[in-house]
Design an enzyme around this catalytic site. Sequence first.
Site, short mmCIF file in Angstrom:
data_model
loop_
_atom_site.label_atom_id
_atom_site.label_comp_id
_atom_site.label_asym_id
_atom_site.label_seq_id
_atom_site.Cartn_x
_atom_site.Cartn_y
_atom_site.Cartn_z
N VAL A 1 0.83 -1.20 0.00
CA VAL A 1 0.00 0.00 0.00
C VAL A 1 0.87 1.26 0.00
CG1 VAL A 1 -1.79 1.29 1.22
CG2 VAL A 1 -1.90 -1.20 1.13
N GLU B 1 -10.24 5.88 5.99
CA GLU B 1 -11.09 5.27 4.97
C GLU B 1 -10.58 3.91 4.52
OE1 GLU B 1 -14.05 4.47 3.21
OE2 GLU B 1 -14.16 6.65 3.32
N GLY C 1 -11.02 -1.59 1.37
CA GLY C 1 -10.09 -1.14 0.34
C GLY C 1 -10.52 0.11 -0.39
N ILE D 1 -13.45 0.96 -1.59
CA ILE D 1 -14.85 1.41 -1.46
C ILE D 1 -14.90 2.54 -0.43
CG2 ILE D 1 -17.22 0.73 -0.92
CD1 ILE D 1 -16.41 -2.17 -1.47
N GLU E 1 -2.90 -15.48 4.07
CA GLU E 1 -1.60 -15.56 4.73
C GLU E 1 -1.24 -17.02 5.00
OE1 GLU E 1 0.26 -12.95 5.26
OE2 GLU E 1 -1.22 -11.41 4.76
N ASP F 1 -10.77 -10.81 11.04
CA ASP F 1 -10.55 -9.62 10.21
C ASP F 1 -11.87 -8.92 9.93
OD1 ASP F 1 -8.75 -8.10 8.09
OD2 ASP F 1 -10.55 -8.75 7.02
N LYS G 1 -13.46 -5.04 11.12
CA LYS G 1 -14.05 -4.07 10.20
C LYS G 1 -15.49 -3.74 10.58
CE LYS G 1 -11.00 -5.62 6.49
NZ LYS G 1 -10.85 -6.45 5.29
N GLY H 1 -5.64 -4.64 -2.21
CA GLY H 1 -4.76 -4.42 -3.35
C GLY H 1 -4.04 -3.10 -3.26
#
Length: 428
Positions: A14, A129, A134, A136, A190, A201, A205, A302
């Site tokens: 990133v 954000e 990602g 969105i 992973e 995960d 979120k 990504g």
Amino acid sequence: MKPVRVGLLGLGTVGTGVVRIVEGHQEDLLNQVGSPVSIAQILVKDRSKGRNIAIDSSKLTEDPWEIVRNPDIDVIVEVMGGIGLTKEYILEALDQGKHVVTANKDLMALHGPEILAKARDKGCDVLYEASVAGGIPIIRTLIEGFSSDRITKIMGIVNGTTNYILTKMSQEGAAYEDVLKEAQDLGYAEADPTSDVEGLDAARKMTILSTLGFRSNVALENVSTQGISGVSQEDIQYAKRLGYEVKLLGIAERQDDTISVSVQPTLIKHTHPIASVNGVFNAVYVHGEAVGETMFYGPGAGEMPTATSVVADLVAVVKNMKLGVNGRQAQLSYNVLKLKTDEQIASKFFLLLHVEDRAGVLAQIAQVFSNCDVSIESVMQPSLPNTAGAEIIIITHDASKAAMNNVLKSFEGLKAVRKIKSIYRVEG
């Protein structure tokens, strides 16, 4: 014209994307914010390491405090991950009067309220954000787009790894273990996939999304969490026969002043738009009292999608700097957290039972549901030639979680029920 100087913590996937966008879009940034934006320093683990992007080596440092305490740095962009030390760096940056952009879902899920309170006290921005879904722009949408509405439900696919696995299982009939290995080989999962496949995960979120959507401080321990490691090919094929897809969904609901938040494998009706979200893509469905149903779809991870969200936050911070309004938009929760009890949490349920193959078994099962005040919507008994026993698939009408727990407990003492093979929530 004085540039806005950025300190970048992390130059992984990133971080590299952030550098590409900032350096490649200078004219656009200048027109949007009215001044150049410069990445002045970058934290790396090893300055001598070869990289797939040209970087002025004088900007690289292995000392995070050199960046955090640099008086010439205006904004810290954190894309290094981690929790403990990363939290220290961000809090120190805020103490130094620096604004922060982070993509760190773990940090914001666990320590978001503390960090945002510090930001408000110091008159600084903290924007995050990229921490959820990602590319969105769901966080900005919840904060700004729904500011005049009252959100009653947030439901979404917020983990691309598990969605990839379930998509391959559904479309190709592959076994869970085989698809998981493939996902690891492709870099989607992973080496230790626990955080993804066990729902952790996604739970982090959903902690962030429900806190923003309901304006209550939802903690990670408030999220009921179940992963996909127990989902079988049998479950998926039976669901398809009944007109459903199996997805790992985060579901946050509010009724009056009580809320519930969960992550769990869920049967979603094939006609619902979330059912057609496949591969590593994410989608978030939001229902507001005024606007009704909305859905947001796009790449959930990504280099460039996530970096795009990071730089969008950076642009927002710089615009606030120009207007002199930093620190005024910190989203502090003002509603007291009231969690639904098991009696208040209700949905349809899918059950797959392995039972004795003899007359009267279905009547005994139906009696258990009746005794527990749970109504049955449909029953299917697939043919199982050359197999001892039988399988019964049941979908209920809306029932409370407490009532379903009573059903399951009753089945434990019912000889005719050999095994409760699966139970899932049903949506759509």
